[in-house]
Design an enzyme around this catalytic site. Structure first.
Site, PDB file in Angstrom:
ATOM      1  N   GLU A  49       0.836  -1.203   0.000  1.00 11.88           N
ATOM      2  CA  GLU A  49       0.000   0.000   0.000  1.00 11.88           C
ATOM      3  C   GLU A  49       0.872   1.254   0.000  1.00 11.88           C
ATOM      4  O   GLU A  49       2.014   1.230   0.474  1.00 11.88           O
ATOM      5  CB  GLU A  49      -0.882  -0.029   1.270  1.00 11.88           C
ATOM      6  CG  GLU A  49      -1.800   1.174   1.417  1.00 11.88           C
ATOM      7  CD  GLU A  49      -2.868   0.990   2.489  1.00 11.88           C
ATOM      8  OE1 GLU A  49      -2.761   0.061   3.311  1.00 11.88           O
ATOM      9  OE2 GLU A  49      -3.825   1.799   2.499  1.00 11.88           O
ATOM     10  N   ASN A 196     -12.342  -1.436  -1.021  1.00 15.63           N
ATOM     11  CA  ASN A 196     -11.646  -2.009   0.128  1.00 15.63           C
ATOM     12  C   ASN A 196     -12.359  -1.585   1.404  1.00 15.63           C
ATOM     13  O   ASN A 196     -12.703  -0.400   1.557  1.00 15.63           O
ATOM     14  CB  ASN A 196     -10.199  -1.479   0.172  1.00 15.63           C
ATOM     15  CG  ASN A 196      -9.500  -1.781   1.498  1.00 15.63           C
ATOM     16  OD1 ASN A 196      -9.138  -2.919   1.767  1.00 15.63           O
ATOM     17  ND2 ASN A 196      -9.325  -0.761   2.336  1.00 15.63           N
ATOM     18  N   GLU A 197     -12.592  -2.525   2.294  1.00 15.36           N
ATOM     19  CA  GLU A 197     -13.220  -2.207   3.591  1.00 15.36           C
ATOM     20  C   GLU A 197     -14.300  -1.144   3.413  1.00 15.36           C
ATOM     21  O   GLU A 197     -14.252  -0.065   4.015  1.00 15.36           O
ATOM     22  CB  GLU A 197     -12.163  -1.799   4.621  1.00 15.36           C
ATOM     23  CG  GLU A 197     -11.205  -2.943   4.930  1.00 15.36           C
ATOM     24  CD  GLU A 197     -10.309  -2.741   6.147  1.00 15.36           C
ATOM     25  OE1 GLU A 197     -10.327  -1.666   6.767  1.00 15.36           O
ATOM     26  OE2 GLU A 197      -9.586  -3.704   6.484  1.00 15.36           O
ATOM     27  N   GLU A 325      -6.001  -9.274   3.670  1.00 13.93           N
ATOM     28  CA  GLU A 325      -5.201  -8.548   4.664  1.00 13.93           C
ATOM     29  C   GLU A 325      -5.159  -9.404   5.916  1.00 13.93           C
ATOM     30  O   GLU A 325      -6.218  -9.748   6.459  1.00 13.93           O
ATOM     31  CB  GLU A 325      -5.797  -7.171   4.990  1.00 13.93           C
ATOM     32  CG  GLU A 325      -5.611  -6.160   3.891  1.00 13.93           C
ATOM     33  CD  GLU A 325      -6.025  -4.743   4.283  1.00 13.93           C
ATOM     34  OE1 GLU A 325      -5.908  -4.382   5.474  1.00 13.93           O
ATOM     35  OE2 GLU A 325      -6.480  -4.006   3.386  1.00 13.93           O
ATOM     36  N   GLN A 374       2.214  -6.151   5.506  1.00 12.51           N
ATOM     37  CA  GLN A 374       2.375  -5.805   4.113  1.00 12.51           C
ATOM     38  C   GLN A 374       3.784  -6.171   3.668  1.00 12.51           C
ATOM     39  O   GLN A 374       4.626  -6.505   4.502  1.00 12.51           O
ATOM     40  CB  GLN A 374       2.109  -4.333   3.914  1.00 12.51           C
ATOM     41  CG  GLN A 374       0.698  -3.914   4.315  1.00 12.51           C
ATOM     42  CD  GLN A 374       0.333  -2.504   3.820  1.00 12.51           C
ATOM     43  OE1 GLN A 374       1.085  -1.842   3.130  1.00 12.51           O
ATOM     44  NE2 GLN A 374      -0.845  -2.044   4.228  1.00 12.51           N
TER      45      GLN A 374
END
Ligand code: AHR
Length: 521
Positions: A49, A196-197, A325, A374
């Site tokens: 990210e 995302n989310e 994630e 990540q």
């Protein structure tokens, strides 16, 4: 008389010792020909990210940097990542994805506008790492791209243009723009996250509202010139089963949805017990070690519960559960920007990676991809960088050791093991998974979660003849050992001699706090 008493005590103590030793032997049964589901190599995917030094400094240094690079991308990081066969990379976020406007990240660098990364530290993002640079990284690594589209602050047109820009061969506005920016041929892009989310940073939507948005956006994400998108729906909070029910019910097994709208369903889960007090990555007690592992094991329950809902609507398992994630999230390293999520990575992280990967392997009938959070310098990273130096973390080495399971057939394991007890709570001491690769080699990965007690394991390998066993182990002197800049590596794989194979019986002694991968061939 005294001698007799002495002998009796010795006999009694020996009997207790033998009984205890027997008790302490865990058992494992592996059927070497029982496999039917494949452990997708995409379980070994990463997440990168625009966050802290995840991209800038960690991957991208720019062409003019004194750090050796290829078209601006660090050679040392690429070299290390190549060794762990990164299957796919999810980009550009995370929360960042929903404020990213891709057209700001194409064309000559000098003309790209800056933006503020409001989610992560409020820093200025100069957009020098954009679509072409990301696709270049994927090509350098031989990894598939996973694009996470902006549904929160973007538009349907913006997202559908991005697909056309990336994948269309034909003569249209977006492919013309791509050519103008130096890329003649389109790329192949399979994986596409539709937001995302979306329950949170991706737009604070309800499941119902999002399911309509998912359908609307998906309708305009087209398949061009032989490129077929695999569309991944945002999930809810980890335990929001209603969200899963809403999305799956809307899909309801109709071909139209399967063809066009939905191929994967996302689950995010971090091993955090208390978000207001996440704790240090390196300064922790056995209680913290236990709490983190205990939380990690909840991944199994989450997968089972979400999968049960998916099974109701999709018994043929056409839709993949995509754990895009996961990992540890601790307090940032002292003295670093709190928005950059930079943390160290100890033997505890290695254990968390091993346990999660074992869970994904054992549920590979439904789990088709996972992306650890990540890749570089952020959360549970593979690699840490400091200017021109890099460190390969404990987690990196688990990925390296476990890479033998990629695209191998999962073998069901039946484990009976000791408990690891801390205070009044207990968890299983062992976490295990096994697979058989294309050459017929069997790999068994076993983690001993107990930080102070070795475990004896007797394993019945049904169907094995005339084989030999070798192995590798990751362990360290202390629970919180970690690799650091300018120091010899404290955590890395070493040859393991603690396994013996006699016909079908494999006996293994696993040292405390260790992760072992055995190869039987
Ligand atoms: O990985 C860090 C953040 O965690 C991501 O941006 C977001 O999707 C999640 O909440």
């Amino acid at each position: 008389m005294n001698t007799l008493r002495h002998i009796t005590i010795v006999i009694l103590l020996s009997a207790i010792f033998v009984l205890r030793a027997q008790e302490l032997t865990s058992t494992l049964v592996v059927h070497s020909d029982s496999g039917k589901d494949t452990i997708s190599k995409f379980i070994y995917s990463q997440f990168a990210e625009h966050l802290g030094r995840g991209i800038y400094g960690g991957i991208w240094v720019g062409e003019n940097s004194s750090i050796p690079n290829t078209r601006g991308i660090r050679n040392d990081v690429v070299g290390a990542l190549k060794k762990i066969n990164v299957a796919a990379i999810r980009w550009p976020g995370g929360c960042f994805a929903d404020e990213y406007h891709w057209k700001d990240g194409i064309g000559p660098h000098a003309n790209r506008p800056s933006m503020v990364n409001t989610n992560w530290g409020g820093v200025t993002e100069d957009n020098s790492f954009g679509t072409h640079e990301f696709m270049d990284l994927c090509e350098l690594l031989g990894a598939e791209p996973i694009i996470c589209g902006n549904i929160g602050s973007g538009t349907v047109k913006e997202m559908s243009d991005w697909v056309q820009y990336l994948t269309s061969e034909g003569d249209n506005l977006m492919s013309q723009l791509r050519r103008k920016n130096g890329r003649e041929k389109p790329w192949k892009v399979k994986f596409w996250c539709v937001g995302n989310e979306t329950w949170g940073c991706g737009g604070i939507m309800s499941a119902d509202f999002y399911s309509n948005e998912l359908a609307r956006y998906s309708q305009f994400l087209k398949n061009y010139d032989g490129n077929t998108l695999y569309k991944i729906s945002s999930g809810g909070l980890p335990e929001n089963y209603d969200w899963t029910e809403t999305i799956m019910k809307k899909w309801n097994g109709t071909d139209e949805w399967l063809k066009g709208y939905l191929n994967g369903y996302s689950l995010h889960f971090y091993a955090v017990n208390d978000w207001s007090n996440k704790g240090s990555a390196t300064e922790f007690t056995e209680k913290d070690w236990f709490a983190t592992l205990s939380k990690t094991l909840e991944m199994e329950m989450l997968i089972e519960k979400h999968a049960a809902i998916m099974d109701k609507y999709d018994p043929e398992k056409r839709i993949g559960l995509i754990v895009d994630e996961w990992g540890n999230w601790f307090d940032v390293e002292p003295g670093t920007n709190s928005g950059f999520l930079y943390q160290q990575n100890s033997l505890r992280d290695a254990m968390v990676a091993a346990v999660n990967l074992n869970i994904f392997h054992n549920n590979c009938d439904r789990v088709k991809m996972s992306n650890i959070a990540q890749m570089v310098n952020v959360l549970q990273a593979m690699i840490l960088t400091k200017d021109s130096e890099i460190v390969l973390t404990s987690t990196y080495y688990v990925f390296k050791m476990y890479s033998v399971h990629q695209d191998a057939v999962m073998l069901t394991v039946k484990v009976k093991c000791e408990s690891y007890t801390n205070g009044t709570d207990s968890i299983p001491a062992l976490s295990v998974s096994a697979s058989k690769d294309k050459e017929g080699k069997i790999h068994i990965s076993i983690a001993n979660l107990h930080p102070t007690e070795a475990q004896n394991l007797k394993c019945e390998l049904k169907g094995i003849t005339d084989s030999k066993v070798t192995g590798e182990i990751i362990t360290a002197e202390t629970m919180n050992a970690y690799n650091d800049f300018g120091k010899p590596e404290a955590v890395h794989p070493q040859a393991f001699g603690g396994a013996k194979l006699q016909k079908e019986i494999l006996t293994v002694t696993l040292p405390a706090k260790s992760i072992v991968t055995l190869e039987v061939k």
